[in-house]
Design an enzyme around this catalytic site. Sequence first.
Site: not given
Ligand code: PEP
Length: 252
Positions: A13-15, A98, A100, A170, A176, A215, A236-237
Amino acid sequence: MPIKTRQRFVVGNWKLNGNLAANAALLEACLVAETHPRKVLGVCVPFPYFGQLQLALAKSAVRYGAQDVSRFDQGAFTGEVSAAMVAEFGCQLALVGHSERRALFGDSDEVVAEKFGRAKQAGLTPILCVGETIAEREAGITEVVVARQVTAVVQKVGIEALAGAVLAYEPVWAIGTGKTASPAQAQEVHGFLRSFVAKHAVEIGSTLPILYGGSVRKSNAAELFGQPDIDGGLVGGASLVADEFLGIWQAL
Ligand code: PEP
């Protein structure tokens, strides 16, 4: 490790990240993913990059898609992007719900359910994200929260709509933050979610891929993915760093 028969996924997930040059380098790295009958590598990217992905991934097994879709089909909804538009660009995936989107953009359980329905209608694979906040975990209501989030979708589109979809657990406190749920903590919720869905439809419960997100790194992926009810990760990251993302894929 027992061989799992459900389809398995690593989805990035590039956000709100990327530019044409950086994307090209990341996509090039993703091309190492070969077609596999049960393992899928995917990326969910900002809408303007669909054209770039369509070209870069044309001959590959890598799937791509959106981080959100509109709850509307068409009309006077300035700024919205419909699931059908997304599908026209060769997308196969769509995140919905999601945390966010839920926390920052007001996506309620009902709105998420509508978006899920739109994604399905357009022939996309919705990845329904659910998860509790730290306050909800500390209050001991994790299962209540994720059950409520799934129920809203089931009530709107019917349990059959979960066939061919993907669920992502999640925990909000792990997204994050660098704080990963322990494999045991994650497995507990994944096991709960699977039996919750199976109560409505046994077959759908047993075949539903449930991804963990929060994470995930190449250093912790194998242990998480080794849990009986964890069928891969939503990342994500670490999906923005080629070596990390491919390391996670290799752990699947
Ligand atoms: C996400 O945005 O779905 C996510 C899991 O982010 P991260 O891996 O950065 O925690």
